[in-house]
Write a protein that holds these residues in place. Structure first.
Motif, PDB file in Angstrom:
ATOM      1  N   SER A 185      -3.195  55.732   0.514  1.00 25.15           N
ATOM      2  CA  SER A 185      -2.069  55.808  -0.432  1.00 25.15           C
ATOM      3  C   SER A 185      -0.750  56.091   0.270  1.00 25.15           C
ATOM      4  O   SER A 185       0.178  56.631  -0.357  1.00 25.15           O
ATOM      5  CB  SER A 185      -2.322  56.887  -1.493  1.00 25.15           C
ATOM      6  N   GLY A 193      -4.881  57.784  -7.117  1.00 29.30           N
ATOM      7  CA  GLY A 193      -5.272  56.565  -7.792  1.00 29.30           C
ATOM      8  C   GLY A 193      -5.407  56.767  -9.290  1.00 29.30           C
ATOM      9  O   GLY A 193      -5.315  57.876  -9.812  1.00 29.30           O
ATOM     10  N   ILE A 221      -5.222  54.870  -3.007  1.00 31.33           N
ATOM     11  CA  ILE A 221      -4.627  53.567  -3.303  1.00 31.33           C
ATOM     12  C   ILE A 221      -4.524  52.788  -2.002  1.00 31.33           C
ATOM     13  O   ILE A 221      -4.039  53.301  -0.991  1.00 31.33           O
ATOM     14  CB  ILE A 221      -3.245  53.726  -3.954  1.00 31.33           C
ATOM     15  N   ASP A 241      -0.121  47.040  -3.956  1.00 29.38           N
ATOM     16  CA  ASP A 241      -1.280  47.898  -3.748  1.00 29.38           C
ATOM     17  C   ASP A 241      -2.435  47.521  -4.663  1.00 29.38           C
ATOM     18  O   ASP A 241      -2.380  46.539  -5.410  1.00 29.38           O
ATOM     19  CB  ASP A 241      -0.897  49.365  -3.953  1.00 29.38           C
ATOM     20  N   THR A 271      -3.570  48.916  -7.268  1.00 27.94           N
ATOM     21  CA  THR A 271      -3.402  49.160  -8.706  1.00 27.94           C
ATOM     22  C   THR A 271      -2.669  48.023  -9.401  1.00 27.94           C
ATOM     23  O   THR A 271      -2.413  48.117 -10.603  1.00 27.94           O
ATOM     24  CB  THR A 271      -2.632  50.469  -8.932  1.00 27.94           C
ATOM     25  N   ASP A 287      -5.986  44.079  -7.931  1.00 21.85           N
ATOM     26  CA  ASP A 287      -5.308  44.321  -6.666  1.00 21.85           C
ATOM     27  C   ASP A 287      -4.314  43.216  -6.335  1.00 21.85           C
ATOM     28  O   ASP A 287      -4.591  42.031  -6.544  1.00 21.85           O
ATOM     29  CB  ASP A 287      -6.326  44.409  -5.536  1.00 21.85           C
TER      30      ASP A 287
END
Length: 998
Positions: A213, A234, A242, A259, A261, A284
């Motif tokens: 992340s 996340g 992430i 990313d 998410t 993604d």
């Protein structure tokens, strides 16, 4: 022509993992791009494809074959700085290509040979990502900075930065034409978070996206980490971390990340604070692409979306510009894994690819006003061969060769110009299968001597198998023993002569070598392979001097791409990517009573095309003392230098088949030339007398026909320039892949090169058809007729004329109606636009932004539209529609070469009529009184086409010359039959759920 539609031939396309353009975008460049511009596509099976945009033509030039357990996961291009020669002129630097994939090594590729040139590895983990340092601007003479009060110079070479699975970041140097470890920017952290993406913010700062992340910023000069930016935890119910799959930077330094998410984040270039985030994907985001101006961003991900973002002005004065999602579209049917952008003033394209194996070209500046372009996922050189007399079909992929037997049809002829489709699944049987040992993939294969020998080549070796018929209608294979020198000679392409006596090898160094194979006296005996290879020297060519800013591809342009034998196997032609044709002829009469030589002086003097003076002297010596094989020898065509250079690389190079088979000059009674005191090395100078007309189709779909022995263009080619081709054929965007001949004549024993006009004058009838095909189209041209002249004051009354030319004096609605009735439905899809000039710009090669054609005005449903109606007079009698985006620039997007081409194509039709002659015109009028066949025909019925090969028909087994129609096998590989991994299925995507989507 009878067609067997075959879908049983195995050829699984491979997923696209990486894309990279050879040059960076430049909005100051006025052309469509430098001539050295290339697009590299990395595949999951280790193959590496090189495409030439060619002003919108998109020609697949070559494929570097991979191997077992190999994959291309990342690509990067660099360009060495220019240098000065001894005369003070600047010499362009070399353009270089690098790749990574499932290892700790970076590989540099030799573009000319298609093999790895060097590797660089070290004591670090598996490489996950790679990026090339931006080029130093040509206006700057040096690039310096001060560290601890000491001024340090920076090399003009581009460095490579790679991210590893253990979290380390390594810098590699490309200086002095080498690839070496330079320094480590960061050591593996304790957590060892993988480096998933990496990019250069400028020449000194690197941005890396990790699997924890976090986005980190590094200074490459002092090896310090400047900033760490966190994306937080996340989503609930998902992974805690992430994954930052993609990192890119705009022209002003703004950092853009995508990313796991489905969120695109924008970060300030100086403070490294997040400015904005947009959640636009359901899964993604795998890659990002940014335009040259930095005002447009594209994202692609697992949900198959390609999303467009643009900076929008604020609603209030003084308000900052903010990013907004403008549009999204699903160009792909599976995950979008890789994206690349190239822009100039006249080119603006986005290339994308993924698990659906299909490259997509999307317009950027003309997004929504131009169609996207779908390139073929299949190789543009068909990986299939055939043995027509036995109905055998040979195909290969990776390290596997399959041989099928297809039963012929009872009725092997069709009406003139019309296809007869045979059953969709013809009777077939897999009679043999070969699995090669080793790691290298097959580069080429061929069958010779009537299906008794199978030759397979890789980059490092050649293998020959003997084929024998078995009682159960299958075939047995036994590997033939070859001399060590022959077995260790690799080739990137092979082709057998029609008589099965010669095998031409195109080596990795682009040398032409010939192997002589003697036929056995009985099928049970082993064929004899002569131990020496005959080396044929190509003509030395001077490389064209180009702009040193564009870089140089080295000897890549001289890479051989096409080879062809004449029907009597006595003329050999090779063509390279630069457009040069080299030709050789086989002199003398075959005398089987002579013993072939054991050693060859020519084998010790092998030279490349870039020969020096010493090699030219050895070439003249070999001409004076040639290597005689059965009293015959190969020599350079006496008129080879008279054959002109083609305007682009040849796609199809094929000799016309002989209308009737002519007896070969074979001596068996020992009658030959004897040595004397003055001629110790006598040899015959008897040149071939067979069919010598060569048909050539270039990458820009320009048609030429050469008389190879005369060294000139034939009369048919002079009467039928490219401008006379049907408009629908010239508008085809997919490039040609191959051809099939259909030649026949009822004239009694005509000479091999007799024209169809002479045959008709003698009371006979001729059929000289050539069937051209691409990945999505099939066209027939009758070469016994001239194409209609569509230029001003030209005679266009042939039956094969396009309806638009025939009805040029009729009202528009009637013209459109007759056009749809007379032409096949797929060929009547050229959209009518209120702006004819705009259609002209986007219809052919070199027009538009480099993607697809322009969207018709009536299909543009955004805003106020692209056209308006202007009414003149009280009743509107003189109403006219005009386009809003139409301008007065008649040569929009045209380079100097395109302007010269337009001038050549717009020449007076009087010269064309003079070439065709009044006598020829009288023959056409006399011929129109009776029924005659169409001069051309086309269809889009078959797609996607892997290849078309003859498998029978006629009197001689379907070699292209027959009294009845030819019978072919048309191999299709539709994507819905390809096994792909499960894809993401979002809300209301029921089709994806049925397919087993995730």
């Amino acid at each position: 022509m009878d067609v067997h539609r075959c879908r049983f031939v195995p050829f699984p396309p491979s997923a696209i993992n990486a894309l990279a353009f050879s040059h960076s975008s430049s909005l100051t460049t006025s052309s469509k791009g430098p001539p050295t511009l290339r697009l590299a596509i990395g595949k999951a099976n280790g193959d590496l494809e090189v495409w030439n945009p060619l002003r919108g033509a998109w020609h697949q030039e070559t494929i570097f074959r991979g191997g077992k357990d190999r994959s291309i996961e990342g690509l990067a291009w660099t360009q060495d700085p220019e240098e000065e020669d001894k005369n003070g002129f600047k010499v362009a630097g070399r353009v270089r290509l690098f790749s990574i994939g499932y290892s700790s090594s970076v590989t540099e590729w030799d573009l000319a040979t298609g093999r790895p040139l060097r590797h660089a590895s070290g004591n670090y983990g598996e490489l996950w990502c790679m990026a090339a340092q931006p080029r130093l601007q040509p206006a700057l003479n040096e690039d310096t900075m001060t560290i601890n009060g000491v001024e340090m110079g920076v090399t003009r070479y581009q460095s490579l930065v790679v991210g590893c699975a253990d979290g380390s970041i390594v810098l590699l140097s490309t200086a002095d034409g080498d690839l070496q470890f330079q320094r480590t920017l960061t050591r593996p952290p304790k957590k060892k978070a993988r480096v998933l993406s990496i990019a250069w913010q400028d020449r000194h700062f690197v941005i890396a996206g990790h699997a924890d992340s976090t986005i980190r910023v590094f200074d490459t000069q002092n090896r310090q980490q400047l900033r760490s930016m966190s994306l937080g935890a996340g989503p609930q119910g998902g992974p805690k971390e992430i994954l930052v799959w993609s990192v890119k930077c705009t022209a002003d330094g703004t950092i853009v990340t995508g990313d796991s998410t489905g969120t695109v984040s924008f970060w300030d270039a100086k403070t490294y604070s997040r400015l904005q985030r947009i959640t636009s994907h359901k899964a993604d985001i795998l890659d990002l692409a940014i335009s040259a101006s930095g005002e447009t961003v594209f994202s692609g991900g697992m949900d198959r979306r390609t999303t467009l973002y643009r900076q929008m002005a604020g609603s209030k004065p003084g308000e900052k510009r903010r990013w907004a999602e403008v549009a999204h579209q699903r160009f792909h049917s599976h995950d979008v894994k890789a994206m690349a952008v190239f822009e100039t003033k006249k080119t603006s394209i986005l290339a994308s690819g993924g698990l659906d194996t299909t490259p997509i070209i999307v317009p950027i500046r003309e997004f929504g006003r131009e169609h996207h372009r779908t390139l073929s996922s299949l190789p543009q050189q068909p990986p299939i061969r055939s043995v027509p007399k036995k109905g055998l079909l040979v195909s290969w992929w990776d390290r596997e060769v399959s041989i099928w037997r297809i039963l012929r049809s009872k009725n092997s002829h069709a009406a003139a110009g019309v296809l007869e489709g045979l059953p969709h699944a013809p009777d077939k049987k897999l009679v043999a299968k070969v699995l090669l040992q080793g790691e290298e993939s097959i580069t080429s294969a061929d069958v010779l001597q009537g299906g008794s020998l199978l030759v397979v080549s890789t980059l490092s070796e050649i293998k020959i198998f003997r084929l024998r018929e078995k009682l159960d209608n299958t075939m047995s294979l036994r590997k033939a023993d070859l001399p060590d020198k022959l077995a260790k000679v690799g080739a990137k392409a092979i082709q057998a002569s029609p008589d099965g006596k010669w095998l031409v090898l195109t080596t990795t160094n682009n040398k032409v070598q010939l192997l002589r194979i003697s036929k056995p006296e009985s099928p049970k005996k082993v064929p004899r392979f002569l131990p020496q290879l005959i080396n044929l020297r190509r003509l030395p060519r001077k490389a064209a001097r180009s702009n040193y800013l564009h870089g140089s591809l080295g000897a890549y342009d001289r890479s051989i791409s096409r080879t062809a034998f004449s029907a009597d196997s006595r003329i050999l032609v090779v063509g390279d990517l630069a457009g040069y044709l080299d030709t050789w002829v086989l002199e003398g009469n075959e005398d089987l009573s002579q013993d072939p030589p054991v050693t060859s002086p020519d084998n010790r003097r092998c030279s490349s095309s870039s020969s020096s003076s010493s090699s030219s002297s050895s070439a003249s010596d070999s001409e004076a003392h040639p290597t005689l094989i059965y009293a015959q020898h190969w020599r350079r065509n006496p008129t080879a230098r008279a054959i002109p250079k083609l305007p682009s690389a040849p796609l199809i190079v094929s000799f016309r088949p002989a209308a009737l088979s002519t007896p070969s000059n074979v001596l068996t009674n020992g009658t030959t030339l004897h040595p004397t005191r003055h001629t110790p090395h006598p040899h015959s100078h008897h040149l071939p007398r067979g069919e010598a007309r060569l048909f050539v189709l270039t990458a820009e779909h320009q048609i030429y026909e050469f008389d190879i022995l005369a060294g000139k263009i034939t009369d048919w080619s002079r009467r039928n320039p490219t401008s006379t081709l049907p408009p629908d054929f010239r508008a085809i965007r997919d490039r040609a892949m191959g051809c099939v001949w259909d030649i026949a004549t009822s004239s009694p024993s005509p000479p091999p090169s007799t024209s169809s006009t002479a045959v008709a004058a003698a009371g006979g009838s001729a059929r000289e058809r050539i069937w051209l095909y691409g990945s999505a189209w099939l066209w027939m041209f009758d070469l016994s007729q001239d194409f209609p002249d569509r230029r001003p004051n030209g005679d266009a009354t042939s039956e094969g004329d396009d309806a638009e030319q025939q009805q040029q004096h009729t009202p528009q609605h009637k013209k459109r109606k007759r056009r749809e009735e007379e032409m096949p439905p797929p060929l009547a899809r050229i959209e009518d636009s209120p702006s004819k000039k705009k259609n002209k710009r986007s219809a052919g090669t070199g027009k538009g932004s480099g993607a697809g054609g322009a969207v018709p005005a009536h299909e543009l449903n955004a805003g106020i539209g692209r056209s308006m109606r202007r009414t003149v007079g009280p009743a509107g009698e003189e109403a006219r529609i005009f386009a809003l985006d139409d301008d007065d620039d008649d040569d929009w997007g045209a380079t100097d070469e395109e302007e010269e081409e337009d001038v050549a194509l717009s020449s007076s039709s009087a010269l064309l009529r003079l070439r065709r002659g009044a006598e020829h015109a009288g023959e056409k009028k006399e011929q129109r009184k009776g029924e005659k066949s169409k001069s051309y025909w086309g269809t889009y019925k078959y797609r996607p086409i892997l290849g078309i090969v003859p498998i029978g028909g006629g009197d001689d087994g379907g070699n292209g010359s027959s009294s009845s129609g030819v019978e072919v096998a048309l191999v299709e590989r539709p994507m819905f039959e390809v096994d792909l991994p499960g894809r993401y299925a979002g809300d209301q995507e029921w089709e994806g759920r049925k397919d087993g989507g995730m």
